[in-house]
Motif scaffolding. Structure first.
Motif, PDB file in Angstrom:
ATOM      1  N   GLY A 192       0.787  -1.227   0.000  1.00  0.00           N
ATOM      2  CA  GLY A 192       0.000   0.000   0.000  1.00  0.00           C
ATOM      3  C   GLY A 192       0.814   1.268   0.000  1.00  0.00           C
ATOM      4  N   LEU A 193       2.140   1.177   0.114  1.00  0.00           N
ATOM      5  CA  LEU A 193       3.012   2.350   0.119  1.00  0.00           C
ATOM      6  C   LEU A 193       3.879   2.364  -1.132  1.00  0.00           C
ATOM      7  CD1 LEU A 193       4.264   2.226   3.828  1.00  0.00           C
ATOM      8  CD2 LEU A 193       2.373   3.581   2.909  1.00  0.00           C
ATOM      9  N   LYS A 194       4.046   3.539  -1.724  1.00  0.00           N
ATOM     10  CA  LYS A 194       4.996   3.728  -2.819  1.00  0.00           C
ATOM     11  C   LYS A 194       6.258   4.342  -2.216  1.00  0.00           C
ATOM     12  CE  LYS A 194       1.591   4.417  -6.546  1.00  0.00           C
ATOM     13  NZ  LYS A 194       0.355   4.199  -5.775  1.00  0.00           N
ATOM     14  N   VAL A 195       7.384   3.643  -2.347  1.00  0.00           N
ATOM     15  CA  VAL A 195       8.594   4.027  -1.627  1.00  0.00           C
ATOM     16  C   VAL A 195       9.740   4.255  -2.602  1.00  0.00           C
ATOM     17  CG1 VAL A 195      10.259   3.352   0.143  1.00  0.00           C
ATOM     18  CG2 VAL A 195       7.845   2.688   0.376  1.00  0.00           C
ATOM     19  N   GLY A 196      10.364   5.419  -2.505  1.00  0.00           N
ATOM     20  CA  GLY A 196      11.565   5.727  -3.272  1.00  0.00           C
ATOM     21  C   GLY A 196      12.742   5.887  -2.334  1.00  0.00           C
ATOM     22  N   VAL A 197      13.869   5.282  -2.694  1.00  0.00           N
ATOM     23  CA  VAL A 197      15.051   5.267  -1.842  1.00  0.00           C
ATOM     24  C   VAL A 197      16.211   5.894  -2.603  1.00  0.00           C
ATOM     25  CG1 VAL A 197      16.565   3.813  -0.443  1.00  0.00           C
ATOM     26  CG2 VAL A 197      14.196   3.133  -0.825  1.00  0.00           C
ATOM     27  N   ILE A 198      16.988   6.730  -1.914  1.00  0.00           N
ATOM     28  CA  ILE A 198      18.100   7.420  -2.549  1.00  0.00           C
ATOM     29  C   ILE A 198      19.294   7.421  -1.607  1.00  0.00           C
ATOM     30  CG2 ILE A 198      17.293   9.703  -1.758  1.00  0.00           C
ATOM     31  CD1 ILE A 198      18.316  10.798  -4.496  1.00  0.00           C
ATOM     32  N   GLY A 199      20.484   7.218  -2.168  1.00  0.00           N
ATOM     33  CA  GLY A 199      21.700   7.227  -1.364  1.00  0.00           C
ATOM     34  C   GLY A 199      22.851   7.767  -2.186  1.00  0.00           C
ATOM     35  N   PRO A 200      23.798   8.492  -1.559  1.00  0.00           N
ATOM     36  CA  PRO A 200      24.902   9.111  -2.305  1.00  0.00           C
ATOM     37  C   PRO A 200      25.997   8.118  -2.685  1.00  0.00           C
ATOM     38  CG  PRO A 200      25.107   9.576   0.036  1.00  0.00           C
ATOM     39  CD  PRO A 200      23.812   8.843  -0.126  1.00  0.00           C
ATOM     40  N   HIS A 201      26.559   8.325  -3.866  1.00  0.00           N
ATOM     41  CA  HIS A 201      27.782   7.635  -4.260  1.00  0.00           C
ATOM     42  C   HIS A 201      28.974   8.329  -3.609  1.00  0.00           C
ATOM     43  CE1 HIS A 201      26.654   4.649  -7.356  1.00  0.00           C
ATOM     44  NE2 HIS A 201      25.591   5.429  -7.529  1.00  0.00           N
ATOM     45  N   GLY A 202      30.111   7.659  -3.589  1.00  0.00           N
ATOM     46  CA  GLY A 202      31.308   8.228  -2.990  1.00  0.00           C
ATOM     47  C   GLY A 202      31.911   9.328  -3.846  1.00  0.00           C
ATOM     48  N   HIS A 203      32.803  10.097  -3.252  1.00  0.00           N
ATOM     49  CA  HIS A 203      33.476  11.176  -3.965  1.00  0.00           C
ATOM     50  C   HIS A 203      34.248  10.608  -5.158  1.00  0.00           C
ATOM     51  CE1 HIS A 203      32.428  14.178  -1.028  1.00  0.00           C
ATOM     52  NE2 HIS A 203      32.928  13.437  -0.037  1.00  0.00           N
ATOM     53  N   GLY A 204      34.203  11.353  -6.259  1.00  0.00           N
ATOM     54  CA  GLY A 204      34.904  10.926  -7.463  1.00  0.00           C
ATOM     55  C   GLY A 204      34.043  10.150  -8.435  1.00  0.00           C
ATOM     56  N   SER A 205      32.848   9.736  -8.015  1.00  0.00           N
ATOM     57  CA  SER A 205      31.956   9.011  -8.912  1.00  0.00           C
ATOM     58  C   SER A 205      31.324   9.980  -9.907  1.00  0.00           C
ATOM     59  CB  SER A 205      30.856   8.310  -8.114  1.00  0.00           C
ATOM     60  OG  SER A 205      29.895   7.735  -8.979  1.00  0.00           O
ATOM     61  N   ALA A 206      31.135   9.525 -11.142  1.00  0.00           N
ATOM     62  CA  ALA A 206      30.474  10.356 -12.157  1.00  0.00           C
ATOM     63  C   ALA A 206      28.998  10.549 -11.839  1.00  0.00           C
ATOM     64  CB  ALA A 206      30.624   9.721 -13.530  1.00  0.00           C
ATOM     65  N   VAL A 207      28.439   9.647 -11.048  1.00  0.00           N
ATOM     66  CA  VAL A 207      27.035   9.714 -10.638  1.00  0.00           C
ATOM     67  C   VAL A 207      26.992  10.040  -9.154  1.00  0.00           C
ATOM     68  CG1 VAL A 207      24.900   8.401 -10.387  1.00  0.00           C
ATOM     69  CG2 VAL A 207      26.340   8.061 -12.401  1.00  0.00           C
ATOM     70  N   GLN A 208      26.176  11.021  -8.769  1.00  0.00           N
ATOM     71  CA  GLN A 208      26.163  11.475  -7.380  1.00  0.00           C
ATOM     72  C   GLN A 208      25.200  10.686  -6.488  1.00  0.00           C
ATOM     73  OE1 GLN A 208      26.342  14.155 -10.009  1.00  0.00           O
ATOM     74  NE2 GLN A 208      28.448  13.519  -9.573  1.00  0.00           N
ATOM     75  N   PHE A 209      24.094  10.169  -7.044  1.00  0.00           N
ATOM     76  CA  PHE A 209      23.108   9.458  -6.235  1.00  0.00           C
ATOM     77  C   PHE A 209      22.636   8.204  -6.958  1.00  0.00           C
ATOM     78  CE2 PHE A 209      22.708  13.814  -4.638  1.00  0.00           C
ATOM     79  CZ  PHE A 209      22.697  13.607  -3.270  1.00  0.00           C
ATOM     80  N   GLU A 210      22.292   7.190  -6.164  1.00  0.00           N
ATOM     81  CA  GLU A 210      21.649   5.973  -6.671  1.00  0.00           C
ATOM     82  C   GLU A 210      20.216   5.961  -6.159  1.00  0.00           C
ATOM     83  OE1 GLU A 210      21.717   2.764  -9.137  1.00  0.00           O
ATOM     84  OE2 GLU A 210      23.573   3.819  -8.593  1.00  0.00           O
ATOM     85  N   VAL A 211      19.281   5.614  -7.044  1.00  0.00           N
ATOM     86  CA  VAL A 211      17.857   5.667  -6.730  1.00  0.00           C
ATOM     87  C   VAL A 211      17.208   4.321  -7.041  1.00  0.00           C
ATOM     88  CG1 VAL A 211      15.647   6.766  -7.325  1.00  0.00           C
ATOM     89  CG2 VAL A 211      17.740   8.148  -7.201  1.00  0.00           C
ATOM     90  N   ARG A 212      16.276   3.913  -6.177  1.00  0.00           N
ATOM     91  CA  ARG A 212      15.391   2.782  -6.477  1.00  0.00           C
ATOM     92  C   ARG A 212      13.987   3.144  -6.005  1.00  0.00           C
ATOM     93  NH1 ARG A 212      18.053  -2.790  -4.451  1.00  0.00           N
ATOM     94  NH2 ARG A 212      16.394  -3.678  -5.742  1.00  0.00           N
TER      95      ARG A 212
END
Length: 286
Positions: A192-212
């Motif tokens: 019954g819940l729609k959940v989005g999760v986000i977390g930062p990548h480490g310094h130097g990564s071309a991508v700043q956040f990972e999302v699911r």
């Protein structure tokens, strides 16, 4: 909603677009019916269910003088006033079909959430994140269910907020991208819940956040790339100082996709962009 007798089925231009990826079949697919002006709501919903995609978009003539076109967005079971990847995919399909915007460099889409601006930056499109209709504190009971559904202790949820701009997303911030990618969801626990999760990548990564993003009970329980959630998360993270004014997020990694979401704050607007690729073009009988 359409009224009056049903129109006889006819062949209509149809496109299946891969959104948030410059590489075909690595983003989030969207079905687009380009000439949908005489279709009834029931027909749209039935076709959206049949495509078996997360969303199907129907492009119609605008009713607002400032809009270039109108779009109705359906999942397999309901209509959304707004969704992100259907916004970019519909604009892409409308432009490829010969649509000419009233203003150079900006397409104005009319949808259930109002007017949404879509800017053109070379071959990439970006929409201005619509205002959140609900934000702020999530009840502790819901957060306990979210933690159980993510298979994490409650203290691993560093922060959370409602991020509603169409779908009723709960946004959750974790410590790292690795933690996000390590989630093995228990959908029953967060039913019954729609959940989005986000977390930062480490310094130097071309991508700043990972999302699911997880939608318990839906046929596509994990969404490959989610524009509406990323739009809400961008407003939340940038305005709280947790994210820079410009960043790149990845989504779909756990599903073998390579979605890329380009976020930029400019003045009072937050733009959410990505590449789109037309993968199927033809006609559909509706």
């Amino acid at each position: 909603m359409n009224t009056g007798p049903s129109a006889a089925p006819r062949l209509r231009p149809f496109t299946q677009v891969d959104v948030f990826s410059a590489e075909a079949y690595r983003g989030n697919p969207l079905a687009v019916v380009v000439e949908a002006e005489d279709l009834e709501t029931e027909t749209m919903q039935r076709f959206a269910n049949w495509t078996n995609l997360s969303e199907t978009a129907f492009v119609l003539p605008p009713t607002h003088p400032d809009a270039d076109y109108r779009v109705r967005i359906f999942t397999g079971s309901e209509e959304f006033p707004f969704a992100g990847h259907p916004t970019l995919g519909s604009a892409h399909a409308w432009l490829e079909a010969g649509g000419i915007p009233q203003r150079d460099g900006v397409v104005v889409q009319e949808c259930g959430a109002g007017l949404v601006r879509v800017r053109r930056d070379g071959g990439r499109l970006a929409f201005a994140a619509p205002p959140l209709t609900r934000s702020g504190t999530v009840a502790e009971d819901d957060l306990m269910r979210v933690a159980a559904g993510l298979g994490l202790p409650r203290e691993a949820l560093l922060d959370a907020s409602w991020l509603v701009n169409g779908p009723d997303w709960i946004g959750v911030l974790l410590e790292s991208a690795e933690q996000v990618l390590g989630i093995r969801p228990d959908y029953a626990a967060m039913a019954g819940l729609k959940v989005g999760v986000i977390g930062p990548h480490g310094h130097g990564s071309a991508v700043q956040f990972e999302v699911r993003t997880f939608v318990p009970g839906d046929a596509a329980a994990e969404d490959p790339v989610t524009g509406s959630f990323n739009a809400g998360a961008a407003q939340w993270l940038i305005r709280s100082g947790r994210a820079p004014e410009s960043y790149l997020a990845a989504q779909g990694t756990a599903l073998g996709r390579a979605g890329r979401i380009y976020v930029e704050a400019a003045g009072e607007d937050i733009w959410v962009g990505g590449d789109s690729v037309s993968c199927i073009e033809g006609w559909v009988l509706l």
